[in-house]
Design an enzyme around this catalytic site. Structure first.
Site, short mmCIF file in Angstrom:
data_model
loop_
_atom_site.label_atom_id
_atom_site.label_comp_id
_atom_site.label_asym_id
_atom_site.label_seq_id
_atom_site.Cartn_x
_atom_site.Cartn_y
_atom_site.Cartn_z
N THR A 33 0.87 -1.19 0.00
CA THR A 33 0.00 0.00 0.00
C THR A 33 0.91 1.24 0.00
OG1 THR A 33 -0.24 -0.27 2.40
CG2 THR A 33 -2.04 -1.07 1.02
N LYS A 91 4.10 -6.95 4.02
CA LYS A 91 3.80 -5.57 3.68
C LYS A 91 3.47 -4.82 4.95
CE LYS A 91 0.41 -3.51 3.31
NZ LYS A 91 -0.29 -2.53 4.24
N THR A 102 -0.96 -2.78 10.66
CA THR A 102 -1.55 -3.00 9.34
C THR A 102 -0.51 -3.73 8.51
OG1 THR A 102 -2.61 -2.04 7.43
CG2 THR A 102 -0.91 -0.73 8.47
N GLU A 150 6.54 4.73 6.96
CA GLU A 150 6.09 5.94 6.28
C GLU A 150 6.91 7.15 6.73
OE1 GLU A 150 1.46 4.51 5.66
OE2 GLU A 150 1.96 5.84 7.31
N ASN A 162 -0.38 10.34 5.61
CA ASN A 162 -1.60 9.95 6.30
C ASN A 162 -2.68 11.02 6.27
OD1 ASN A 162 -1.25 7.16 7.69
ND2 ASN A 162 0.71 8.18 7.94
#
Length: 409
Positions: A151, A177, A188, A272, A404
């Site tokens: 993602t 992932k 996640t 991220e 985000n």
């Protein structure tokens, strides 16, 4: 320590594919399928969030009913299929039905995983296309499969290890992932690990739970735990090797744990907006659980993560986080070191910046030079007992907010 390869060449009896099903707008790979030629013993570890996605509920049900005849794992992106009610469960089952039909197996032999935006339904026409394309393109392109489950990840993350035992050689391989919503108790994060060794369902479950505790449950990117966390282990016995003795089972456990640890660390490195990889070695805490709790609290603190990003050796934020971890902690018995790099020997802890409830007389320039490095290790000696734990975390940057802030757009 096992030698982990950052790629997967082949695993006896397993095939994989990653395709573009139209889920992503940019033509990127977005649907993955992993298939075993023979029935697999399987085990799973899932999110501890009370809000569980439909695929998590389905997989938990199927593994509870029959963990010895799994044949396939299908993964879609874009939609997490979480908080989607009865329709979400219907769509998860429909996905497994499509895979079963394409492979001529039973639907109960198919596990499914989803990742993406919470509260959105699966676009079943595109899921069907993904099943058709992936089942027609099964092979050894594990990198494509790893890319197809991403993602906000910036790169595929996969690894493998070859084990030479007294009974023969076998392979363990996995892909993962995850880049955000990463916290203790997984996040996640989706991972599929396969092996061509033969192992019992009970042994597989115990090995996976132990490996997860030492790896995926020891990472923090942002402190959030997702609805879809899943780690699956599939063993098909394709190598003809069945670890059976205590030594062989210990070798299997070590290899699995080392592979999971490698994959977990890759998640943090690809977090991220991450610019720094930070190792937190908590030693001499009241217990292992206390050490883990302290490390997780430090690793999830926005203040400490901001200091990491600013190359600031802000010992005050670290000690304060340790003090609010909800476990035994005494600053007067505590020492804190910072060093460049990771996996440091005990006699190379680096620069001591806090001891006995006070900062030491270190030079800020020396600490800043260490903090400017891309990999940093903090060693926190609690001086209370024999409990130890290592947590892998990172900084938080402006890019994390940007990613985000518009995730659903």
């Amino acid at each position: 320590m096992s030698k982990i390869s950052p790629s997967i060449e082949s695993v006896a009896g397993f095939r994989a594919a990653g395709v573009h099903a139209g889920l992503k707008k940019d033509g990127a790979l977005d649907f993955a399928l992993i298939v075993s030629e023979a029935d697999c013993v399987a085990a799973g570890v899932f999110t501890r969030n009370k809000v569980k996605a439909a695929p998590v509920l389905l997989d938990m049900e199927r593994l509870a009913n029959d963990a010895e005849s799994i044949r396939a794992v299908a993964t879609n992106t874009i939609s997490a299929n979480a908080c989607t009610g009865a329709i979400g469960l219907q769509n998860a089952r429909a996905t497994s039905d499509l895979v079963a039909e394409a492979l001529d197996i039973a639907a109960e032999q198919v596990l499914v995983m989803s990742t993406g935006v919470i509260g959105t339904h699966l676009p079943m026409d595109k899921i069907a296309r993904g099943v058709d394309l992936s089942s027609a393109n099964l092979g050894d392109d594990w990198r494509a499969a790893a890319a197809a489950i991403m993602t906000t990840d910036t790169r595929p993350k996969l690894g493998s290890v070859r084990v030479e035992s007294d009974s023969g050689a076998y392979t363990l391989a996995g892909m993962v992932k995850g880049a955000g919503m990463i916290a203790p108790n997984m996040a996640t994060m989706l991972s599929v690990i396969v092996t061509d060794a033969a192992i019992s369902a009970e042994a597989a479950g115990e090995a996976l739970r132990s490996a997860t505790q030492e790896s995926f449950n020891r990472i923090v990117v942002d402190g959030d735990t997702s609805t879809n966390d899943t780690v699956l282990l599939l063993a098909n016995g394709g190598s003809g090797v069945a670890p059976a003795t205590d030594q062989e089972l210990a070798e299997f456990q070590t290899a699995l744990t080392d592979l999971c640890r490698y994959l977990a660390q890759e998640v943090v490195r690809d977090g991220e907006g991450v610019t720094k990889f930070v190792t937190l070695d908590i030693i001499n805490a009241d217990s292992e659980a206390a050490a883990e709790r302290i490390g997780q609290t430090i690793g999830a603190s926005v203040l400490t993560k901001s200091a990491f990003y600013g190359s600031d050796a802000n010992w005050g934020r670290i000690v304060a986080a340790a003090g609010r971890a909800g476990t035994a902690f005494n600053p007067d018995s505590t020492s804190l070191w910072v060093a460049a790099g990771e996996s440091l020997p005990d006699d190379q802890r680096g620069l001591r910046i806090f001891s006995g409830g006070m900062p030491t007389d270190y030079q800020e320039a020396d600490a800043a030079a260490i903090m400017a490095e891309p990999s940093i290790t903090f060693t926190l000696d609690c001086g209370m007992g024999a409990g130890c734990a290592t947590i892998w975390t990172c900084d938080i940057s402006h890019d994390y907010i940007s990613i985000n802030g518009d995730y659903r757009s």
